[in-house]
Enzyme design. Sequence first.
Site, PDB file in Angstrom:
ATOM      1  N   LYS A  16       0.825  -1.203   0.000  1.00 27.02           N
ATOM      2  CA  LYS A  16       0.000   0.000   0.000  1.00 27.02           C
ATOM      3  C   LYS A  16       0.867   1.264   0.000  1.00 27.02           C
ATOM      4  O   LYS A  16       0.344   2.374  -0.043  1.00 27.02           O
ATOM      5  CB  LYS A  16      -0.904   0.005   1.224  1.00 27.02           C
ATOM      6  CG  LYS A  16      -1.911  -1.127   1.269  1.00 27.02           C
ATOM      7  CD  LYS A  16      -2.827  -0.954   2.487  1.00 27.02           C
ATOM      8  CE  LYS A  16      -3.597  -2.217   2.836  1.00 27.02           C
ATOM      9  NZ  LYS A  16      -4.481  -2.681   1.771  1.00 27.02           N
ATOM     10  N   SER A  17       2.208   1.090   0.063  1.00 28.52           N
ATOM     11  CA  SER A  17       3.070   2.261   0.175  1.00 28.52           C
ATOM     12  C   SER A  17       2.930   3.233  -0.998  1.00 28.52           C
ATOM     13  O   SER A  17       2.933   4.443  -0.780  1.00 28.52           O
ATOM     14  CB  SER A  17       4.531   1.820   0.340  1.00 28.52           C
ATOM     15  OG  SER A  17       4.688   1.207   1.605  1.00 28.52           O
ATOM     16  N   THR A  62      11.069  -3.622   2.227  1.00 28.92           N
ATOM     17  CA  THR A  62      10.163  -4.489   2.971  1.00 28.92           C
ATOM     18  C   THR A  62      10.665  -5.924   2.909  1.00 28.92           C
ATOM     19  O   THR A  62      11.777  -6.182   2.434  1.00 28.92           O
ATOM     20  CB  THR A  62       8.704  -4.279   2.479  1.00 28.92           C
ATOM     21  OG1 THR A  62       7.831  -5.011   3.317  1.00 28.92           O
ATOM     22  CG2 THR A  62       8.520  -4.724   1.033  1.00 28.92           C
ATOM     23  N   LYS A  66      15.104  -6.388   4.903  1.00 28.21           N
ATOM     24  CA  LYS A  66      15.451  -5.310   5.839  1.00 28.21           C
ATOM     25  C   LYS A  66      16.843  -5.492   6.453  1.00 28.21           C
ATOM     26  O   LYS A  66      17.524  -4.507   6.728  1.00 28.21           O
ATOM     27  CB  LYS A  66      14.393  -5.191   6.938  1.00 28.21           C
ATOM     28  CG  LYS A  66      13.064  -4.674   6.407  1.00 28.21           C
ATOM     29  CD  LYS A  66      12.030  -4.490   7.498  1.00 28.21           C
ATOM     30  CE  LYS A  66      10.689  -4.110   6.883  1.00 28.21           C
ATOM     31  NZ  LYS A  66       9.658  -3.869   7.908  1.00 28.21           N
ATOM     32  N   ASN A  87      14.421  -0.008   6.992  1.00 28.70           N
ATOM     33  CA  ASN A  87      13.266   0.007   6.085  1.00 28.70           C
ATOM     34  C   ASN A  87      13.239   1.266   5.226  1.00 28.70           C
ATOM     35  O   ASN A  87      12.346   1.419   4.403  1.00 28.70           O
ATOM     36  CB  ASN A  87      11.949  -0.134   6.870  1.00 28.70           C
ATOM     37  CG  ASN A  87      11.541   1.162   7.528  1.00 28.70           C
ATOM     38  OD1 ASN A  87      12.380   2.010   7.829  1.00 28.70           O
ATOM     39  ND2 ASN A  87      10.256   1.331   7.763  1.00 28.70           N
ATOM     40  N   ASP A 102       9.991   1.830  11.471  1.00 29.62           N
ATOM     41  CA  ASP A 102       8.907   0.956  11.950  1.00 29.62           C
ATOM     42  C   ASP A 102       8.565   1.224  13.413  1.00 29.62           C
ATOM     43  O   ASP A 102       7.398   1.279  13.796  1.00 29.62           O
ATOM     44  CB  ASP A 102       9.301  -0.516  11.778  1.00 29.62           C
ATOM     45  CG  ASP A 102       9.258  -0.957  10.323  1.00 29.62           C
ATOM     46  OD1 ASP A 102       8.446  -0.421   9.555  1.00 29.62           O
ATOM     47  OD2 ASP A 102      10.048  -1.851   9.956  1.00 29.62           O
ATOM     48  N   ASN A 151       8.406 -15.280  23.312  1.00 37.31           N
ATOM     49  CA  ASN A 151       8.422 -15.924  21.998  1.00 37.31           C
ATOM     50  C   ASN A 151       8.187 -17.419  22.156  1.00 37.31           C
ATOM     51  O   ASN A 151       8.562 -18.023  23.168  1.00 37.31           O
ATOM     52  CB  ASN A 151       9.767 -15.675  21.302  1.00 37.31           C
ATOM     53  CG  ASN A 151       9.692 -15.917  19.814  1.00 37.31           C
ATOM     54  OD1 ASN A 151       8.760 -15.463  19.154  1.00 37.31           O
ATOM     55  ND2 ASN A 151      10.658 -16.646  19.274  1.00 37.31           N
ATOM     56  N   ARG A 152       7.548 -18.004  21.122  1.00 39.49           N
ATOM     57  CA  ARG A 152       7.316 -19.445  21.099  1.00 39.49           C
ATOM     58  C   ARG A 152       8.650 -20.179  21.245  1.00 39.49           C
ATOM     59  O   ARG A 152       8.773 -21.106  22.029  1.00 39.49           O
ATOM     60  CB  ARG A 152       6.624 -19.780  19.766  1.00 39.49           C
ATOM     61  CG  ARG A 152       6.235 -21.209  19.572  1.00 39.49           C
ATOM     62  CD  ARG A 152       5.511 -21.360  18.248  1.00 39.49           C
ATOM     63  NE  ARG A 152       6.361 -20.952  17.116  1.00 39.49           N
ATOM     64  CZ  ARG A 152       5.971 -20.976  15.839  1.00 39.49           C
ATOM     65  NH1 ARG A 152       4.739 -21.367  15.531  1.00 39.49           N
ATOM     66  NH2 ARG A 152       6.799 -20.600  14.889  1.00 39.49           N
TER      67      ARG A 152
HETATM   68  P1  ATR Z   1       9.427 -11.313  11.016  1.00 39.56           P
HETATM   69  O1  ATR Z   1      10.464 -10.585  10.223  1.00 39.56           O
HETATM   70  O2  ATR Z   1       8.028 -11.131  10.499  1.00 39.56           O
HETATM   71  O3  ATR Z   1       9.531 -11.040  12.454  1.00 39.56           O
HETATM   72  P2  ATR Z   1      10.557 -13.903  11.495  1.00 39.56           P
HETATM   73  O4  ATR Z   1      11.901 -13.342  11.817  1.00 39.56           O
HETATM   74  O5  ATR Z   1      10.441 -15.142  10.686  1.00 39.56           O
HETATM   75  O6  ATR Z   1       9.681 -12.851  10.703  1.00 39.56           O
HETATM   76  O7  ATR Z   1       9.766 -14.086  12.877  1.00 39.56           O
HETATM   77  C1  ATR Z   1       8.463 -14.564  12.933  1.00 39.56           C
HETATM   78  C2  ATR Z   1       7.986 -14.446  14.368  1.00 39.56           C
HETATM   79  O8  ATR Z   1       6.634 -14.911  14.441  1.00 39.56           O
HETATM   80  C3  ATR Z   1       8.779 -15.305  15.333  1.00 39.56           C
HETATM   81  O9  ATR Z   1       8.789 -14.683  16.590  1.00 39.56           O
HETATM   82  C4  ATR Z   1       7.951 -16.595  15.348  1.00 39.56           C
HETATM   83  O10 ATR Z   1       8.130 -17.417  16.490  1.00 39.56           O
HETATM   84  P3  ATR Z   1       9.307 -18.500  16.483  1.00 39.56           P
HETATM   85  O11 ATR Z   1      10.591 -17.740  16.702  1.00 39.56           O
HETATM   86  O12 ATR Z   1       8.973 -19.400  17.611  1.00 39.56           O
HETATM   87  O13 ATR Z   1       9.246 -19.183  15.146  1.00 39.56           O
HETATM   88  C5  ATR Z   1       6.578 -15.991  15.366  1.00 39.56           C
HETATM   89  N1  ATR Z   1       5.507 -16.922  14.961  1.00 39.56           N
HETATM   90  C6  ATR Z   1       5.186 -17.305  13.709  1.00 39.56           C
HETATM   91  N2  ATR Z   1       4.126 -18.131  13.725  1.00 39.56           N
HETATM   92  C7  ATR Z   1       3.738 -18.250  15.024  1.00 39.56           C
HETATM   93  C8  ATR Z   1       2.683 -18.949  15.700  1.00 39.56           C
HETATM   94  N3  ATR Z   1       1.800 -19.693  15.028  1.00 39.56           N
HETATM   95  N4  ATR Z   1       2.602 -18.829  17.040  1.00 39.56           N
HETATM   96  C9  ATR Z   1       3.478 -18.068  17.712  1.00 39.56           C
HETATM   97  N5  ATR Z   1       4.492 -17.386  17.144  1.00 39.56           N
HETATM   98  C10 ATR Z   1       4.614 -17.474  15.814  1.00 39.56           C
END
Ligand code: ATR
Length: 270
Positions: A16-17, A62, A66, A87, A102, A151-152
């Site tokens: 959309k930029s 984007t 980045k 960015n 950002d 974080n997960r």
């Molecule tokens: P971005 O540049 O968008 O941050 P990324 O570096 O791939 O992309 O990071 C994605 C983030 O979304 C991570 O924190 C990822 O968690 P993990 O490090 O555990 O992979 C998180 N993420 C993606 N899908 C997820 C989900 N279903 N539940 C929880 N966290 C999720």
Amino acid sequence: MPDRYAVVGNPVAHSKSPLIHAEFARQTGEPVEYGRVLAPLDAFAATIERFRAEGGKGANVTLPFKEEAFRLATRLSDRARRAEAVNTLRFDADAIFGDNTDGVGLVNDLVRNLGVKLAGARILLVGAGGAARGVTPSLLEAKPASLTVANRTVPRAEELARAFGAPLVARSFAALAGEQFDVIVNATSASLAGEAPALPAGLYALGATAYDMMYGKGETPFLASARAQGAARLADGLGMLVEQAAESFFIWRGVRPDTAPVLALLRSLA
Ligand code: ATR
């Protein structure tokens, strides 16, 4: 002849930029032409060089470039250096200046557009990828009472906390149970898979705000779950998108556009 700018990414067709910057140019009368450039995944630097050689004055960068843009820049703002991601590029005579708007985009949307108080707030940042790291410097600058990253994959959160130091602390999702936050920001890409991060219940303090850096048609899974959890205020990332664009425009042109009408336009088109 207008000055040329573009958003560079892969994919970039959905961006959309161009619409946002065309509105900024119209509103401010700045001679700006803003397009889209698709960079092959293995040729970001060459794509930027070509755009610059053809007279480009600057670019937004984007996904997924980045971090590469951070390495390409020959001069960096402090916040870009701390985020290790760029960015916004501005092609100066003697340098490629790299910045990251950002974080300030997120903070301006929260504070100015939504009236959320970040100073003294307990903030939870969910996610520890590039998107989370990119906004961390600006969230810390907003002087929250605490900033927790969850974080997960816990080691990624720990790594982020180590990189920035106190007051940033890392938690697993499970370890958040029993804590409460005034602002919860979703910086994960979970919405892309139609999911919400598996956070424990009860994290939203009275009057708390849930902010999803993602946006799309309808409510994101994170915001739907925040609503069910009783979050008082919900916002998606469309405002952040417009605010980060305004900060980029300012870096290039030295003029600050009015974001409100542009955000209203985007909402009306959504
Ligand atoms: P971005 O540049 O968008 O941050 P990324 O570096 O791939 O992309 O990071 C994605 C983030 O979304 C991570 O924190 C990822 O968690 P993990 O490090 O555990 O992979 C998180 N993420 C993606 N899908 C997820 C989900 N279903 N539940 C929880 N966290 C999720």
